[in-house]
Design an enzyme around this catalytic site. Structure first.
Site, PDB file in Angstrom:
ATOM      1  N   ASP A  49       0.886  -1.292   0.087  1.00 46.56           N
ATOM      2  CA  ASP A  49       0.061  -0.205   0.076  1.00 46.56           C
ATOM      3  C   ASP A  49       1.013   1.088   0.029  1.00 46.56           C
ATOM      4  OD1 ASP A  49      -2.481   1.612   0.322  1.00 46.56           O
ATOM      5  OD2 ASP A  49      -1.777   1.987   2.414  1.00 46.56           O
ATOM      6  N   GLU A 121      -1.986  -5.451  -3.574  1.00 45.42           N
ATOM      7  CA  GLU A 121      -0.932  -4.738  -2.926  1.00 45.42           C
ATOM      8  C   GLU A 121       0.332  -5.501  -2.379  1.00 45.42           C
ATOM      9  OE1 GLU A 121      -3.922  -1.165  -1.178  1.00 45.42           O
ATOM     10  OE2 GLU A 121      -3.580  -2.963   0.116  1.00 45.42           O
TER      11      GLU A 121
END
Length: 227
Positions: A49, A121
């Protein structure tokens, strides 16, 4: 470690061959399959992320050198949100290689937006850990494609934008009502209607209430702005 044929195919779709293939295995392992000897992808998701955020922030600055922070922030949010990550995950077909526990498997986990976004992610972090930032950045920009250049000039949250529009005219905040729900439990479809004080309304259907509300608000905004 030798990768399965499915994971080798994912490598090809990602455009990266892993020097440490165990990273890719971990990136596609959901917590429902974790054990003492098998790590899941949650820690990689956390890192991925942040890597994605840095890449997108740099890309936006490079793409529009005159944009203000107020313009860049909503564009950034549109590019890194879970829905966008899940869309990219679908494009490279991460769902077919997810390692899921029986309960997640039975409930349609391979198609769940949250699981797909998290896995995307985690894969970003796996590439970053395997080959460094430059390689991860190149992969992200390739997979995100024209999303950076096509992101709306004003990508404000549609619900917020509609509420601001209503308040500017002295209306009460828009009201949202779920009018229908269809599909199986593991892949429901929600229809949401939005209405303003002046009687203007619109509705939309999506795989989550949030998405349906956003789509309904966007459709109403577009109609109001064009009328």
């Amino acid at each position: 470690m030798k990768l399965s044929a499915d994971l080798k195919a994912l490598e090809a779709r990602l455009g990266h061959q892993f020097n440490r293939p165990e990273l890719l295995v971990r990136a596609v392992t959901h917590s429902s399959m974790s054990s003492v000897t098998r790590d899941d992808n949650q820690r990689l998701e956390f890192l991925g992320d942040r890597v994605l955020g840095l890449v997108m922030a740099e890309a936006l600055l490079e793409h529009d050198k005159s944009a203000s922070e107020g313009q860049l922030a909503p564009r950034f949010n549109a590019l890194v949100r879970k829905e966008t990550c899940a869309d990219v995950a679908r494009e490279v077909d991460i769902g077919v290689v997810l390692k899921l526990g029986r309960s997640e498997m039975m409930s349609g986990g391979r198609r769940k937006q949250a699981l797909l976004g998290d896995a995307m992610e985690a894969v970003i972090a796996a590439v970053y850990r395997d080959a460094g930032f430059d390689v991860a950045r190149d992969m992200i920009l390739r997979l995100w494609g024209d999303r950076v250049s096509a992101v709306e000039a004003d990508a404000r949250d549609a619900k917020t934008a509609l509420q601001e529009w209503a308040q500017a005219l002295g209306f009460q905040p828009p009201s949202y009502v779920e009018t229908a729900r269809s599909g199986p439990d593991h892949a429901p479809q929600f229809t949401i209607a939005v209405r303003l004080d002046n009687g203007e309304s619109s509705q939309a259907t999506a795989g989550s209430k949030r998405q349906a509300e956003q789509a309904a608000a966007r459709a109403l905004l577009d109609r109001l702005e064009n009328s």
